[in-house]
Design an enzyme around this catalytic site. Sequence first.
Site, PDB file in Angstrom:
ATOM      1  N   ILE A 188      -1.107  -4.043  -7.420  1.00 27.25           N
ATOM      2  CA  ILE A 188      -0.243  -4.815  -7.860  1.00 27.25           C
ATOM      3  C   ILE A 188      -0.030  -4.530  -9.645  1.00 27.25           C
ATOM      4  O   ILE A 188      -0.995  -5.118 -10.237  1.00 27.25           O
ATOM      5  CB  ILE A 188      -0.360  -6.121  -7.868  1.00 27.25           C
ATOM      6  CG1 ILE A 188      -0.141  -6.629  -6.703  1.00 27.25           C
ATOM      7  CG2 ILE A 188       1.053  -7.158  -8.666  1.00 27.25           C
ATOM      8  CD1 ILE A 188       1.814  -5.813  -5.715  1.00 27.25           C
TER       9      ILE A 188
ATOM     10  N   LYS B 228       3.877  -5.233 -15.535  1.00 35.24           N
ATOM     11  CA  LYS B 228       5.762  -5.695 -14.791  1.00 35.24           C
ATOM     12  C   LYS B 228       5.555  -6.709 -13.961  1.00 35.24           C
ATOM     13  O   LYS B 228       6.901  -7.867 -14.319  1.00 35.24           O
ATOM     14  CB  LYS B 228       5.576  -4.211 -13.784  1.00 35.24           C
ATOM     15  CG  LYS B 228       5.421  -3.281 -13.910  1.00 35.24           C
ATOM     16  CD  LYS B 228       5.617  -1.986 -13.364  1.00 35.24           C
ATOM     17  CE  LYS B 228       5.808  -0.393 -13.741  1.00 35.24           C
ATOM     18  NZ  LYS B 228       5.554   0.543 -12.912  1.00 35.24           N
TER      19      LYS B 228
ATOM     20  N   CYS C   6      11.888  -6.447  -2.907  1.00 35.12           N
ATOM     21  CA  CYS C   6      10.795  -4.889  -2.606  1.00 35.12           C
ATOM     22  C   CYS C   6      11.001  -4.785  -0.918  1.00 35.12           C
ATOM     23  O   CYS C   6      12.598  -4.725  -0.992  1.00 35.12           O
ATOM     24  CB  CYS C   6       9.083  -5.515  -2.580  1.00 35.12           C
ATOM     25  SG  CYS C   6       8.662  -6.978  -1.635  1.00 35.12           S
TER      26      CYS C   6
END
Length: 253
Positions: free
Chosen positions: A164, A168, A188
Site C-alpha cells: 500500500i 498514493k 479497486c
Amino acid sequence: MKLIEKTMNKSIKEEEKDDGSKIFQTIEVAKVDHRSNVSPPPSAGTTTPLLEVSTGDELSLLPPLNFAMVDNGIFRSGFPDSTNFSFLKTLGLRSIISLCPEAYPENNMQFLKSNGIKLFQFGIKGSKCLPGLENEVWLHLRKHQKEGSYTNGNSKTTEPFVNISDYKIREALKVLLDEKNHPLLIHCNRGKHRTGCLVGCMRKLQKWCLTSIFDEYKRFAAAKARISDQMFMELFDVSSFKNTPMSFSCSSS
C-alpha cells in the site's frame, strides 16, 4: 347475547339486560352476490399462471460488487463493469477514484465520457501475503515502529510484505476530501483491501476509533482481512490534513 334471526341483508341479535328485560339490536351487513365477479375454480390438471414480472429498466439496476455508501456523496465498490452502468447513472457521479494500476477498460472510459465523469487513477498494485506470513508482517512493522525506523509517509524503509503506497493514498485522500468531486465512487478490483485502506484512512480524519475502523474494514474483507492493511491504517498520519476543509459530520473535534 344470542342470534335469533337472519335475513339476506341483516342479522337481528337479542340481548338481555341484567334485570332480565330484552333488547333487540339490528346490525347491518353487506349483501354479497356470490354469482358475479368470482373466477371459477381451476379444473383438475391445470396450473395457475405465474404473476407477470416487468423486465424494464428498474430491474437492470445492478450495483457493483461490494457496493456501499461511505458518507454523503461518497461510495465504494469493486471494479464496475457494463452491467453496473445503469445503476451508476442513478448516483449522478462526478468522479471515480480507481486504485488499480491497470489501464482503464475502453468500455468504462466511454461510459465516463458519455456521463461527464472524471477519472482519478492512483495505481496501487494488489498483493497477497503468503499463508502464515501475516504474523511476520505484524511483528516486522511493530519492530520498526518501536525502533522509530518506520514513519508512515516519510520512511524510506522497504516493507517486504506491504504494497500500500502511503503517497498514493494521500493523493487519493486529497481528491476524496474535495467536495467539488462529489458524488464520487472509490473502487479497486474487489472493493476490499485497497479501497478498505483508503476508507479507513478517511475514517481516521473523521476521528473514528481504530476498533470501528477495523470492524468496517473486516466487514468487506471478511476472511481475506489482512493484518498488514490494518497496521497501515493504524500508523497512517493524518496530521497533514488537519487544515483541509471537510464536509463530514464527524470531522469536528
